[in-house]
Every structure is written in structure tokens, then in C-alpha cells.
Scaffold this active site. Structure first.
Site, PDB file in Angstrom:
ATOM      1  N   THR A 189      40.761 -10.930  15.065  1.00  0.00           N
ATOM      2  CA  THR A 189      39.657 -10.961  14.208  1.00  0.00           C
ATOM      3  C   THR A 189      38.687 -11.853  14.386  1.00  0.00           C
ATOM      4  O   THR A 189      38.899 -12.918  14.599  1.00  0.00           O
ATOM      5  CB  THR A 189      40.279 -10.946  12.550  1.00  0.00           C
ATOM      6  N   GLU A 334      42.208  -4.748  12.400  1.00  0.00           N
ATOM      7  CA  GLU A 334      43.481  -4.462  11.952  1.00  0.00           C
ATOM      8  C   GLU A 334      44.000  -2.794  12.082  1.00  0.00           C
ATOM      9  O   GLU A 334      45.001  -2.331  12.309  1.00  0.00           O
ATOM     10  CB  GLU A 334      43.903  -4.998  10.614  1.00  0.00           C
ATOM     11  N   LYS A 441      31.944 -12.626  -9.821  1.00  0.00           N
ATOM     12  CA  LYS A 441      32.678 -12.451 -11.161  1.00  0.00           C
ATOM     13  C   LYS A 441      31.836 -13.244 -12.339  1.00  0.00           C
ATOM     14  O   LYS A 441      31.940 -14.463 -12.247  1.00  0.00           O
ATOM     15  CB  LYS A 441      34.235 -13.213 -10.917  1.00  0.00           C
ATOM     16  N   TRP A 446      32.659  -7.701 -12.951  1.00  0.00           N
ATOM     17  CA  TRP A 446      32.438  -7.924 -11.603  1.00  0.00           C
ATOM     18  C   TRP A 446      31.170  -7.341 -11.253  1.00  0.00           C
ATOM     19  O   TRP A 446      30.794  -6.257 -11.636  1.00  0.00           O
ATOM     20  CB  TRP A 446      33.666  -7.071 -10.909  1.00  0.00           C
TER      21      TRP A 446
HETATM   22  P1  ADP Z   1      35.947  -9.597  10.511  1.00  0.00           P
HETATM   23  O1  ADP Z   1      36.982  -9.442   9.181  1.00  0.00           O
HETATM   24  O2  ADP Z   1      36.127 -10.964  11.123  1.00  0.00           O
HETATM   25  O3  ADP Z   1      34.667  -9.200   9.976  1.00  0.00           O
HETATM   26  P2  ADP Z   1      36.586  -7.011  11.402  1.00  0.00           P
HETATM   27  O4  ADP Z   1      35.300  -6.391  12.224  1.00  0.00           O
HETATM   28  O5  ADP Z   1      37.788  -6.600  11.546  1.00  0.00           O
HETATM   29  O6  ADP Z   1      36.472  -8.612  11.270  1.00  0.00           O
HETATM   30  O7  ADP Z   1      35.991  -6.647   9.720  1.00  0.00           O
HETATM   31  C1  ADP Z   1      36.491  -5.810   8.956  1.00  0.00           C
HETATM   32  C2  ADP Z   1      35.888  -5.547   7.803  1.00  0.00           C
HETATM   33  O8  ADP Z   1      34.662  -5.122   7.818  1.00  0.00           O
HETATM   34  C3  ADP Z   1      36.449  -4.826   6.674  1.00  0.00           C
HETATM   35  O9  ADP Z   1      37.389  -5.090   6.244  1.00  0.00           O
HETATM   36  C4  ADP Z   1      35.321  -4.722   5.804  1.00  0.00           C
HETATM   37  O10 ADP Z   1      35.124  -5.728   4.917  1.00  0.00           O
HETATM   38  C5  ADP Z   1      34.007  -4.645   6.767  1.00  0.00           C
HETATM   39  N1  ADP Z   1      33.479  -3.297   7.060  1.00  0.00           N
HETATM   40  C6  ADP Z   1      33.624  -2.398   8.211  1.00  0.00           C
HETATM   41  N2  ADP Z   1      33.173  -1.545   7.892  1.00  0.00           N
HETATM   42  C7  ADP Z   1      32.470  -1.473   6.578  1.00  0.00           C
HETATM   43  C8  ADP Z   1      31.777  -0.514   5.849  1.00  0.00           C
HETATM   44  N3  ADP Z   1      31.401   0.824   6.501  1.00  0.00           N
HETATM   45  N4  ADP Z   1      31.413  -0.634   4.798  1.00  0.00           N
HETATM   46  C9  ADP Z   1      31.758  -2.041   4.182  1.00  0.00           C
HETATM   47  N5  ADP Z   1      32.495  -2.807   4.800  1.00  0.00           N
HETATM   48  C10 ADP Z   1      32.738  -2.596   6.103  1.00  0.00           C
END
Ligand code: ADP
Length: 549
Positions: A189, A334, A441, A446
Site C-alpha cells: 500500500t 487490498e 467530528k 460528522w
Molecule cells: P492508499 O491507502 O495508500 O491510498 P490505495 O491506493 O490502496 O492506497 O487506496 C485505497 C483507498 O483509496 C480506499 O480505501 C479509498 O479511501 C480511496 N479510494 C479509492 N477509490 C475511491 C473512490 N472512487 N472514491 C473515494 N475514495 C476512493
């Protein structure tokens, strides 16, 4: 009763064999800034065999050794994507944009033995190679002087040149039959929150994920497509596009290191992509370019936007000003990464269809999604109950690399806790309001930072808006709005707040405002809210405070 079906392992070498024969004339185009380089999938198949021979004979890769890549999106990276898992080894895509100590940490954690590097990235790799304690071989693709690598790592590593290493080797390879549940590829990640954690995809999970990417409910890849894969191959496997491409026969257009709006526009003009994928930041830059230049985008039917929430204003601008349909998708490292895609259901049209398209979409068959409350209790899929999104399925990781048991913070009862907060509708559409740690918060209520950002980015003078929660004596936390304004725009905080008031509840309207030059971004182009919060805490922002609304 047992089935009568044959049992063929779902393995990556089968995707390679299929792509390089049935779709042997499809091509991967690599942008070079001048004449693009072209390689057919038949040639990719032959090069993959040669690379596998070289890795086995010269670099001692005989089992599940990890072979890392430190590369842009290009033909050689595609060859590695197939050669390494097909020979039974494990591909590890290193994120070139992480801090050097994080790159070294990841390479050591994964115990990488070989690193394949683009020559243009030699200076960057030279900074970390000395700390990569398990690496023994570096293979340099493209002409370039490897001296800085040798200087940094000494004779602990052997440096090879890609062309010379592959030259003269057999162009077929007897791909090993693997256990489909064994690791094929590793991705860490990007560490938006905390230390990078490793996810090991299996042959089976990549195979099933590729199928999903190709369905019309997914990205709908097929042999007539030309896919501009802007999302990096070193981040979340370029959303599975490289594997799906050879699976389906879709050609690939690879930008290499040319990720700015102008060269991307040139690629669109010259190579006629039908589909493209990237994070909102890239599309935002391209939009500004398209608005001010004459670019024929008529080939480009759809672009997939994911990685962060896609502002509705961006979707409308692409569609209404440039005839390009934006499809919103959600996923994580993931989840391989394709989780959900926002295609409206049958029968939805007009405003109704748009409402579906703003959501993060529906998960495909095989993946389950649910929303849970603070005590881990499942909440109803009623479109209004807000909680954390959890998912599970055959291409969702069940733990992180190196952990004996699943980390309780991220996994619960066989579900992945996504850290994303939102709702699930009765017809399966996920709407995310925030990441759990970014939700503001305020006095027990929220506030969604994403909702405020989307509303602000609909203002014609706002290029980007990033909203974070900051400490507040009275309310615990309140939103701070940081905005990047269009050049020459003179709009003030009060005017922006009045604009917000049209679509946002009064108590959510920010008091604190700051105009900034650019929103700080993470290694993969997402808003880096950690940095914005600490800049505020250190007094590094010029904040204008309005009276409470
Ligand atoms: P990192 O956690 O390091 O950013 P990732 O690329 O795996 O690595 O990121 C996944 C996260 O990106 C998701 O858990 C979410 O928070 C965000 N994410 C991905 N696609 C979207 C989307 N279409 N809308 C909102 N958040 C998104």
C-alpha cells in the site's frame, strides 16, 4: 457429487499464452516523447520467455524468489508482469515515488533478489540500492550508464543490460504448472496511512480479477479497445489493466514517464485510445488542457476515474464539454484493486442516472460488501445508515504479508475493514462520504470532507479544494477549507462560503479558509491530508477566519 469438469489451474502463464497467440497482433505502444515504440503481444510472449530464461540462468531465479520492478508503464514492464509470475517467481512492483527509506524497507521486507529498472530511473534507484540488503542483481532496461548503481552497491550486486541479457535466448519457455493459490505478485500500500503493508496476489485472484475487469459491468475491455493505462503499474497493479489486456486482446498505450497533460493529449491524438484510467488529479490537469487547446478526443469513449472520490463537476465537464464519459470506480491495493464500478442500473436515465454515477458503484459478483456500525454491528443496506465499509471475496486480501494472523485493525471475522465510511443502498450502490480518519467530528456530528470538496470544486474559480478537520475549542473539530484558485481569479472566502451554502447544511460551513498554490499529493497523486493538517498545526498556512455562519 463431484463435478465432471477438468481441473486447470487459473495461472498467469495461460493469460500470456492466450494473449500472445490468439491476440498476437494486438500491441503495446510505449510513449517516448518522439516516435512511440510498438511491440505486438506475440513479441511480448517471446520477450517474456527470454526474460524468464535470463532470470533463471543468470540471476538464479528458480523458485518463488521475488523479482522487483522499478519502472514506468512501458513494454518492458509489461513483459516482466508476465514473465516473472509465469515462471513461478513473484513480481514485486516497487512504487518509485515513495520516500527512499520506504522503498528500501519494502524491498527488504519482501526480500527482493532482482530489481528490473528503467534507465531513466537509475539516479533514483541509486539512492536506495545500497540499503536493499537482499538484492543481488539489477537489470537495466534502456541505454543508460549504470555506474551510479555500482558506486552505491559495490560488488554485492551484478548489473546487467536488458537487451544484452535477453539476446540470443530461446523465445519459448516451459512455464511451470503452479498452485493457483500461490503468490504471483506483491504490492505494498502506498502508505497514505501508516507504514506500507504488503498484499500478495495469487495466480487465481489475478485471473478472476482479470475476468471481472473485462465484463461490461467492470471496465468492459475487449479486442477492439485501445487502453491508455495512465494509472501506474507500480500502484495497485495499474488497476489490473495489463493482465486484462492480454486476457481480452485490448491493446495498451503506455505513457512511460510522460504523465503531464500535454503529452497525454498527444497520445490521445496519435494513438486513438478508446478507454483510459487514472486518478482524479490527472484528469483535472487534462481537463484544463482540453479546455484551452484543440484536441481530437473523439476516439475516447470512456475514462475510468478512481483512487479518490471523483468530483461530480469533473464528470460533467468531461461529458458536456468534451463528449467523454467518466466512469467512477472504487478500489484498494487490498482488493486487487477493482472493488466497485458506478454504472447506472437498467432503466435509469437523466438526473437519476447521474445520481448513480456519482456513487462509488456496485461490487461485482463474487465480492460482498456491507456497512458496519461502531460496535461492528452490520447496518441495513438502506442508503442512509452510515458506517464503515467492509468487503470480502476471492480477490480481496485476508491479511498482510508477514503477518501470521490478520491484523485486527484491518480485518474482522473474515472481512476487510476498508477504513472508508459511507452507505449502501438496497440496490447495492456504495456511497462513500470519507475515509474514517478524514471524517470531521464537529460537536458529535460528522461532516464529510469529500462532500465539501466536491461542492467547492463545482465553483468555476476553484481548481482544487482540500478540506481537513482541525482542532476547535468549542466543537472538538471544525473543517478547514484550502483552495487552489484559477489563475487571475479573485474570489474571496466569504463568497466561496456563500456558494457552499447553496448545497451544504449551514452548521457544516467552514469558518477557516486558506488559499494555497497546490494541494500536497501522495506518491500516487491523492490529496495528502496529513501534510495539510500538519502545515496548519505548524502555522504554515495563511488562514482567514470568518465568523461562524
Ligand atoms: P492508499 O491507502 O495508500 O491510498 P490505495 O491506493 O490502496 O492506497 O487506496 C485505497 C483507498 O483509496 C480506499 O480505501 C479509498 O479511501 C480511496 N479510494 C479509492 N477509490 C475511491 C473512490 N472512487 N472514491 C473515494 N475514495 C476512493
Amino acid at each position: 457429487m463431484r463435478s465432471t469438469m477438468m481441473d486447470a489451474p487459473l495461472q498467469i502463464s495461460r493469460i500470456l499464452d492466450h494473449g500472445s497467440t490468439v491476440h498476437g497482433t494486438a500491441e503495446v505502444v510505449t510513449w517516448t516523447g518522439a516516435e512511440p515504440r510498438r511491440m505486438t503481444y506475440a513479441e511480448v510472449g517471446r520477450a517474456a520467455a527470454r526474460l524468464a530464461h535470463a532470470l533463471r540462468d543468470e540471476c538464479g531465479v528458480t523458485g518463488d524468489e521475488r523479482v522487483a520492478t522499478f519502472m514506468w508503464n512501458n513494454a518492458e514492464h509489461l513483459v516482466a508482469y508476465f514473465a516473472v509470475p509465469s515462471m513461478g517467481a513473484v513480481l514485486h512492483t516497487l512504487n518509485i515515488r515513495l520516500f527512499p527509506d520506504q522503498v528500501a524497507y519494502i524491498a527488504n521486507h519482501a526480500e527482493d533478489r532482482v530489481v528490473l529498472v528503467d534507465s531513466t530511473l537509475i539516479p533514483l534507484l541509486a539512492k536506495v540500492i545500497g540499503d536493499m540488503t537482499t538484492v543481488r542483481h539489477v537489470v537495466v532496461a534502456g541505454g543508460g550508464d549504470p555506474a551510479p548503481l555500482v558506486a552505491a552497491a559495490g560488488d554485492r550486486i551484478s548489473v546487467h543490460h536488458w537487451d544484452a541479457l535477453l539476446d540470443g535466448r530461446p523465445d519459448t519457455y516451459d512455464w511451470r504448472e503452479v498452485d493457483e493459490r500461490d503468490a504471483a505478485a506483491l504490492c505494498y500500500t502506498s502508505g497514505t496511512t501508516g507504514n506500507p503493508k504488503g498484499v500478495a496476489y495469487s495466480h487465481r485472484s489475478i485471473y478472476l480479477h482479470s475476468l471481472q475487469v473485462c465484463t461490461p459491468e467492470g471496465f468492459g475491455l475487449g479486442p477492439t479497445d485501445r487502453t491508455l493505462a495512465i494509472v501506474p503499474m507500480f500502484h495497485a497493479m495499474s488497476w489490473g489493466l495489463p493482465y486484462a489486456a492480454l486476457f481480452s486482446g485490448a491493446s495498451l498505450i503506455m505513457p512511460d514517464r510522460f504523465l503531464q497533460a500535454a503529452p497525454i493529449a498527444e497520445m490521445i491524438i496519435a494513438e486513438h485510445p478508446t478507454l483510459a484510467g487514472a486518478v482524479p488529479t490527472i484528469w483535472n490537469d487534462l481537463l484544463a488542457y482540453l479546455d484551452s487547446h484543440e484536441v481530437d478526443t473523439s476516439s475516447l469513449a470512456e475514462v475510468i476515474v478512481g483512487g479518490s472520490a471523483c468530483p461530480p463537476a469533473l464528470m460533467h465537464a468531461f461529458e458536456e464539454r468534451h463528449g467523454i464519459r467518466v466512469i467512477h470506480a472504487w478500489g484498494m491495493t487490498e482488493t486487487s484493486p477493482l472493488g466497485s464500478v458506478a454504472r447506472p442500473p437498467a432503466g435509469a436515465s437523466g438526473e437519476d442516472a447521474w445520481r448513480y454515477r456519482y456513487t462509488q458503484g456496485r461490487v461485482p459478483a463474487g465480492v460482498e460488501a456491507r456497512i458496519v456500525g461502531p460496535l461492528a454491528e452490520p447496518l441495513p443496506a438502506d442508503g442512509t445508515s452510515v458506517g464503515e465499509l467492509e468487503v470480502r471475496g476471492p480477490w480481496v486480501t485476508g491479511r498482510y504479508v508477514g503477518d501470521e494472523t490478520p491484523d485486527e485493525e484491518k480485518f474482522r471475522d473474515g472481512w476487510l475493514r476498508t477504513g472508508d465510511v459511507g452507505t449502501l443502498s438496497p440496490d447495492g450502490y456504495i456511497t462513500l462520504t470519507d475515509r474514517a480518519k478524514d471524517v470531521i467530528k464537529s460537536g458529535g456530528e460528522w461532516i464529510s470532507s469529500v462532500e465539501l470538496e466536491n461542492a467547492l470544486m463545482a465553483h468555476p474559480d476553484v481548481v482544487e479544494a482540500c478540506v481537513v478537520g482541525v482542532p476547535d475549542e468549542r466543537w472538538g473539530e471544525r473543517p478547514l477549507a484550502t483552495v487552489v484558485l484559477r489563475e487571475g481569479a479573485g474570489v474571496g472566502a466569504q463568497e466561496l462560503r456563500d456558494f457552499l451554502a447553496a448545497s451544504v447544511a449551514r452548521w457544516q460551513l467552514p469558518e477557516r479558509w486558506a488559499v494555497i498554490d497546490a494541494v500536497p499529493k501522495t506518491s500516487v497523486g491523492k490529496f495528502d491530508k496529513k501534510v495539510v493538517r500538519s502545515r496548519y498545526a505548524e502555522g504554515g498556512l495563511e488562514v482567514r477566519e470568518l465568523a461562524a455562519p
